[in-house]
Design an enzyme around this catalytic site. Structure first.
Site, PDB file in Angstrom:
ATOM      1  N   ASP A   1       0.647  -1.207   0.147  1.00 55.37           N
ATOM      2  CA  ASP A   1       0.106  -0.120  -0.171  1.00 55.37           C
ATOM      3  C   ASP A   1       0.925   0.743  -0.450  1.00 55.37           C
ATOM      4  O   ASP A   1       0.170   2.478   0.018  1.00 55.37           O
ATOM      5  CB  ASP A   1      -0.644  -0.082   1.591  1.00 55.37           C
ATOM      6  CG  ASP A   1      -1.932  -0.617   1.224  1.00 55.37           C
ATOM      7  OD1 ASP A   1      -2.912  -0.878  -0.011  1.00 55.37           O
ATOM      8  OD2 ASP A   1      -2.616  -1.697   2.251  1.00 55.37           O
TER       9      ASP A   1
HETATM   10  C1  GLC Z   1      -1.291  -3.646   5.392  1.00 54.93           C
HETATM   11  C2  GLC Z   1      -2.337  -4.456   4.819  1.00 54.93           C
HETATM   12  C3  GLC Z   1      -2.295  -4.983   2.791  1.00 54.93           C
HETATM   13  C4  GLC Z   1      -1.316  -4.958   2.597  1.00 54.93           C
HETATM   14  C5  GLC Z   1       0.025  -4.612   3.492  1.00 54.93           C
HETATM   15  C6  GLC Z   1       0.938  -4.070   3.151  1.00 54.93           C
HETATM   16  O1  GLC Z   1      -1.367  -4.989   6.165  1.00 54.93           O
HETATM   17  O2  GLC Z   1      -3.626  -4.025   4.978  1.00 54.93           O
HETATM   18  O3  GLC Z   1      -3.402  -4.984   2.055  1.00 54.93           O
HETATM   19  O4  GLC Z   1      -1.219  -5.537   1.663  1.00 54.93           O
HETATM   20  O5  GLC Z   1      -0.557  -3.497   4.939  1.00 54.93           O
HETATM   21  O6  GLC Z   1       0.983  -2.522   2.990  1.00 54.93           O
HETATM   22  C1  GLC Z   2      -0.709   2.463   6.378  1.00 48.24           C
HETATM   23  C2  GLC Z   2       0.214   0.722   6.617  1.00 48.24           C
HETATM   24  C3  GLC Z   2       0.098  -0.028   5.910  1.00 48.24           C
HETATM   25  C4  GLC Z   2      -1.156  -0.317   5.138  1.00 48.24           C
HETATM   26  C5  GLC Z   2      -1.994   1.280   4.904  1.00 48.24           C
HETATM   27  C6  GLC Z   2      -3.335   0.830   4.625  1.00 48.24           C
HETATM   28  O1  GLC Z   2       0.073   2.799   5.444  1.00 48.24           O
HETATM   29  O2  GLC Z   2       1.435   1.441   6.705  1.00 48.24           O
HETATM   30  O3  GLC Z   2       0.607  -0.995   6.172  1.00 48.24           O
HETATM   31  O4  GLC Z   2      -1.623  -1.099   4.227  1.00 48.24           O
HETATM   32  O5  GLC Z   2      -1.853   1.686   5.663  1.00 48.24           O
HETATM   33  O6  GLC Z   2      -4.496   1.659   5.198  1.00 48.24           O
END
Ligand code: GLC
Ligand code: GLC
Length: 812
Positions: free
Chosen positions: A484
């Site tokens: 993300d």
């Molecule tokens: C969090 C989110 C997931 C994402 C991951 C890496 O675990 O829930 O959707 O892939 O972060 O950013």
């Molecule tokens: C933040 C977190 C990540 C998550 C994202 C989505 O960026 O670091 O882990 O997946 O939020 O809410």
């Protein structure tokens, strides 16, 4: 240092020191009514949706930590204490918290009075039931005063924390006998209320927080409790609460049990809301209260809950000779998978319940962790998820569980999302054998009239990737892929902007993802195989060509010499390359491209994994990227915003470590696979709980990496794709027992010095007692014997439902 121990017999973690390095929590409820409970009884309850139907109030990140919960206060001749130590923190003579499968038992003892408190949500019940057992261990009789306490949330957990000009005027309660009702906003549009009752007559109550606690007091010194006298307050506005007051007399050796019910009622129609003008219809509440009005009824419901879990956990039982592994596979990892399935990423002690709904990708991945336990709920979940897809195969990134609608504030455009629908659906069909799900009619964006078969949804998912290819014929990343925080089209210089929701500049972007490329090859092959299974050979051939093209594109444009690139940026420049200044190598593309076996013959898989070992591995696990970013890179976005070693910037993201582990099993290196698995496995890090901080019985999303200020410190426990991925990896790739369309595939990849292991696995109604014997290899099945007859290959053919079968596997 440890703060407790495992009790595998009872499937519990027993906390013996209340001062855990962080609140160690558990989850109650598994369908509609849920509670979070910490080892000191902190936490809250909600109905279905932690944002819109928050029943009790909780204060995140407050001082002191973990403030607010269901508290019992005991006033024993002026000594005031809680069975769970907090909030009074009176030193206890004995303290123990047993977190079990959807229940928690907290026991405290002070001056010869023992208070055992059991908390659980009975099956099919919209209430948390609490049984308090008080025992007098003294030689003389005792008179003590028991106060209960719950603080109501004004339903919407978000506005509850901010709209005080309104909130302070809306609170309303009703009191009838021993039941205290929270009917705030019931007069207007709401058709639900909550209540807190006890099964004995009470000698008093409070329903107004200020009266009970005192305006300038803390939870640790409620004036009603210290004075030993309730105020009989009736809340009008401000902060409604529910507190019972009970005078208890105990003879030497005597025990008394009290049952409290914290429940929720919702009416289908507005017509039956009221009993008479202004008086709520209490019938449904009374029915629930009556179901649990004796300790014996509570005990029976508790046994039923335990039976439910025995049955769920019975579907996969491992005997490996490694106690720490067995307890994860047989108990805690499966439990965490179920919790993650129920909660997605909404409510934990790191997720406030107001921020996120259900993730499209997250929920699909969670499926592989629990589908063997309850296939019908996996089926339902797949349909819910697919209903939020767009007609072009794109997806809402999140949806709200209460409405099952996509969230507009975050929208779509995460180009990995569609692949996960294939991933989840294939896992479901292989487990259940239920191909009929492919014919279910499923809408797009929940619009009636747009229904197409689920199979069609999978086709548009597949097509979404190939219709969005970039200059190197690799998948365009869109707003982000699995990571993300790799925001290649975002370019944010405004500190008031959220990386996750801000407008992306995808138009004209050349940003491509090697992670999606690998994911597409893995899921694309699954799609091809599925098409063949249903006899759609034409579609299989069409799709296969695209998959093969992707393999070639990765080999040609995705290889950096020693490892796979991570991406191309907006301008088409390499990311995750030796040419870069920082973050030269990333885990995600190494994971997915090795899982896909891209360039296996050419030695790419081995080189990539050797580079992971060299640059990304450390004492506590595999970090996400190396070197960590030390500067903000506007072209990359949020990833470079984190301090080095944390979260997506070179933290150990436990979610993606399994991808490398599976890659290692493709190569057949069982020793490396096992070594990586053990490093992040909670039961193996229990000894360093003081450093690790979070619960030693569940996975955390992230452990601080080697570049961090405090390597090894974990955060964000419970709700993480880590649970499903580790379960999937250990059971299907290391132990190697994998559901296939025609039966159970057996293909372990273990350290050479393992002598073998036994697994009892339920699969489509039959039981398979599998014994694997090894004499010095890491991979390879030499002989497979099913019910005494040798079978060619490594697939155990499907056996009739109800049958119990023996399977002997000789590795070599
Ligand atoms: C969090 C989110 C997931 C994402 C991951 C890496 O675990 O829930 O959707 O892939 O972060 O950013
Ligand atoms: C933040 C977190 C990540 C998550 C994202 C989505 O960026 O670091 O882990 O997946 O939020 O809410």
């Amino acid at each position: 240092m440890k703060f407790g121990h495992f009790d595998d017999q009872r499937r519990e973690y027993v906390i013996t020191n209340p001062r855990t390095p962080w609140p160690w929590i558990n989850y109650l409820g598994n369908e509609d009514f849920f509670s979070l409970i910490s080892n000191t009884a902190g936490g809250y309850s909600f109905y279905k949706d932690a944002k819109f139907r928050r029943i009790t109030r909780y204060r995140y990140n407050n001082v002191p930590m973990d403030n607010g919960g269901r508290y019992f206060y005991i006033n024993d001749n002026g000594t005031v204490w809680n069975p769970g130590w907090k909030p009074c923190k009176t030193e206890l003579d004995k303290y123990e918290c047993r977190h079990g499968m959807n229940y928690t038992i907290i026991t405290g003892e002070k001056n010869g009075i023992e208070a055992e408190t059991l908390f659980f949500v009975p099956l099919k019940t919209l209430a948390e039931v609490q049984k308090v057992k008080l025992t007098n261990k003294n030689k003389e009789a005792k008179k003590i005063k028991l106060f209960s306490f719950a603080e109501w949330c004004l339903w919407n957990a978000a506005t509850d924390m901010e709209n005080f000009q309104r909130n302070f005027s809306t609170g309303e309660v009703e009191i009838e006998g021993s039941a205290l009702y929270h009917k705030t906003e019931f007069k207007e549009r709401r058709n639900h209320y909550a209540y807190y009752s006890v099964n004995v007559p009470i000698q008093g109550y409070d329903t107004d927080r200020e009266s009970f606690i005192g305006l300038y007091n803390e939870f640790s010194e409620p004036q009603a409790v210290t004075a030993g006298k309730p105020n009989m307050s009736v809340a009008h506005g401000w902060s409604p609460i529910a507190s019972h007051y009970i005078e208890v007399e105990l003879q030497p050796g005597e025990s008394k049990e009290f049952v409290f019910v914290l429940g929720y009622v919702e009416f289908e129609s507005r017509d039956d809301k009221w009993e008479s003008k202004g008086v709520i219809n209490k019938k449904p509440a009374k029915e629930t209260i009556a179901k649990f009005d004796t300790a014996a009824k509570v005990d029976a419901a508790f046994m039923e809950l335990r039976g439910y879990w025995d049955n769920l956990l019975d579907s996969y039982v491992l005997k490996s000779g490694e106690e720490k592994l067995d307890r994860m596979v047989n108990i805690w990892n499966q439990y965490q998978c179920m919790i993650t399935f129920n909660f997605s990423r909404s409510a934990s002690f790191f997720e406030s319940g107001v921020g996120r709904g259900m993730g499209f990708r997250d929920s699909n991945q969670d499926l592989v962790g629990f589908v063997h336990q309850i296939p019908p709920r996996a089926r339902e979940r797949i349909i819910d998820i697919a209903s939020t897809q767009f007609p072009d195969g794109g997806c809402y990134h999140q949806y709200q569980p209460l409405t099952k609608r996509g969230n507009n504030d975050i929208g779509g455009g995460f180009n990995d999302d569609p692949m996960w629908l294939i991933f989840g659906t294939v896992a479901y069909i292989k487990e259940s054998g239920d191909f009929s799900i492919l014919d279910d009619m499923v809408p797009f964006d929940n619009q009636p009239g747009t229904e197409k078969t689920l199979f069609h949804h999978l086709t548009v998912s597949f097509n979404h990737v190939i219709e969005n290819l970039g200059p190197h014929m690799l998948p365009l990343i869109g707003r982000a892929d699995w990571n993300d925080c790799l925001n290649l089209n975002c370019f944010s210089w405004d500190p008031n902007e959220s990386f996750q929701t801000t407008e992306n500049n995808s138009e004209g972007s050349k940003a491509e993802s090697l992670m999606i490329a690998g994911l597409f090859v893995v899921c694309g092959r699954d799609y091809v195989e599925l098409c063949r299974q249903i006899g759609n050979n034409e579609e299989a051939a069409r799709a296969e060509k695209f998959v093969n093209d992707m393999v070639e594109a990765v080999k040609k444009h995705g290889w950096d010499g020693e490892w796979y690139l991570r991406a191309y940026d907006f301008y088409g420049k390499k990311i995750g390359s030796n040419e870069n200044k920082e973050a030269k190598i990333f885990i995600e593309s190494q994971g997915w491209c090795t899982m896909a076996g891209i360039g296996l013959e050419e030695g790419m898989v081995k080189k990539s994994l050797d580079s992971v070992k060299k640059y990304l591995d450390c004492e506590h696990g595999i970090v996400l990227n190396n070197p960590a970013f030390t500067e903000y890179v506007v072209e990359y976005g949020e990833i470079s915003s984190y301090p080095a070693g944390y979260k997506e910037n070179a933290g150990i993201f436990c979610h993606n470590n399994p991808w490398v582990i599976i890659g290692e099993t493709v190569l057949g290196r069982g020793d490396y696979a096992w070594d990586y698995f053990r490093k992040i496995c909670p039961s193996y890090t229990e000894e360093i709980s003081d450093l690790h901080k979070v619960e030693p019985y569940v996975y955390a999303q992230m452990i601080a990496g080697k570049d961090a200020f405090k390597p090894g410190e974990a955060k964000n426990s419970w709700l993480t794709g880590t649970a499903a991925w580790n379960y999937y990896t250990i059971t299907q790739f290391i132990l190697g027992i994998k559901p296939a369309y025609s039966g159970l595939e057996v293909n372990p990849c273990i350290p050479a010095d393992w002598k073998g292991f036994e697994v009892s696995r339920k699969f489509r109604g039959a039981t398979y007692k599998i014994e694997v014997k090894n004499s010095g290899v890491m991979k390879g099945v030499k002989k497979l014997v099913v019910n005494g007859t040798e079978v060619a290959g490594n697939i155990v053919p499907m056996q009739p439902a109800g049958s119990v079968n023996t399977v002997e596997v000789i590795m070599g």
